[in-house]
Design a protein around this motif. Structure first.
Motif: not given
Length: 311
Positions: A295-297, A299-301, A303-304, A307
């Motif tokens: 589920k986690v792309s 790009k999202e990963g 970003q996490k 951060e």
């Protein structure tokens, strides 16, 4: 009925991530093996008192692993216990084979005698296949390991599949490169973030043209829990997302998120010996049988992690 789980290699990134996931997402009693206490402090921080740890050094020739399993009597064993520094495996291949393979021979030989053990889940790697342009099915038998590390993992797979009584209790898991918050900085994604954060130039091996899939730890941990509950003994399962990017593209994504110039933060370096250009895992069986998909792309990963790292 036993609800005990033993995590071999609990102070590896994958083992520690799954151990913490189990603690907060299941009702199992969880034990974990470790080699040095410093990794417990680093990976578990203030949580370390919530877990049960047992010292185990697989580089020493003894029966410690077998004795630990007999003592705890776990219903499930998850085996993350491997040395995984691919490039370094050329320096001391004997050590890699000893830790990743021969240290577990006694345990595998006795697995049929452990009546309390329901499943042994072995975490393998797609690197046993070498570079492949086509998607690899779980039933693929054409192996082509290109490093001593990959060879040591293949030896363990072959040992498990050779004995019918062992396969009756075993599940083999092959996963893409999984990554997450507490991964060490010598791994690609955390290393990349560390270099950019500290204004250092990142070495782009082979100009970053090898293609990879990266799986965020949450997705992989959910898949492993499904293996525990629904995975068929004697089965092999692949975990991967649908996203495949060149390393160069991933570096550019991180640079964009961190608002720096790609050209200013990378330099071209020679490719590593035996590095696979690409391998693609077919996950249709896993998706169908386990009702799982990532589920986690990437790009999202990214970003996490960014951060978390720049707090």
């Amino acid at each position: 009925m036993s609800n005990k789980i033993l995590i071999l290699g609990a102070t590896s990134f994958g083992g520690s991530s799954f151990m913490k996931f189990l603690k907060y997402n299941s009702k199992f009693k969880v034990w974990g093996t470790y080699k040095t206490k410093k990794n417990i402090t680093r990976l578990f921080k203030k949580e370390k008192n919530k877990f049960k740890f047992i010292k185990l050094d697989l580089s020493i020739k003894n029966n410690s692993l077998t004795n630990i399993v007999r003592k705890i009597k776990p219903k499930y064993v998850f085996d993350f216990a491997s040395i995984c520094l691919v490039n370094e495996s050329w320096v001391n291949p004997e050590y890699y084979l000893k830790v990743n393979f021969s240290s577990k021979l006694k345990f595998i030989k006795n697995i049929d005698n452990f009546q309390f053990l329901d499943k042994y889940i072995y975490i393998s790697t797609p690197e046993i296949f070498g570079s492949r342009k086509n998607f690899i099915l779980e039933t693929e038998k054409r192996f082509n390991p290109s490093t001593p590390y990959a060879l040591s993992k293949l030896c363990m797979e072959q040992l498990i599949t050779t004995y019918p009584n062992v396969m009756k209790k075993s599940v083999i898991v092959r996963a893409s490169n999984f990554y997450g918050i507490d991964q060490l900085n010598h791994r690609l994604i955390p290393k990349l973030i560390y270099f950019i954060k500290n204004k250092k130039k990142f070495p782009l091996h082979g100009n970053g043209m090898s293609k990879r899939n990266f799986l965020f730890e949450d997705d992989f941990n959910i898949g492993l829990l499904k293996i525990l509950k629904y995975g068929k003994k004697g089965g092999i399962y692949h975990f991967s997302s649908k996203e495949y990017y060149t390393i160069r593209k991933i570096v550019k994504m991180a640079c964009n998120i961190m608002n720096v110039s790609f050209e200013d933060y990378v330099y071209k370096a020679n490719d590593r010996v035996g590095k696979d250009k690409y391998y693609f895992l077919d996950t249709m069986k896993t998706q169908k049988q386990l009702k799982w998909k990532s589920k986690v792309s990437i790009k999202e990963g990214l970003q996490k992690l960014i951060e978390n790292k720049i707090k």
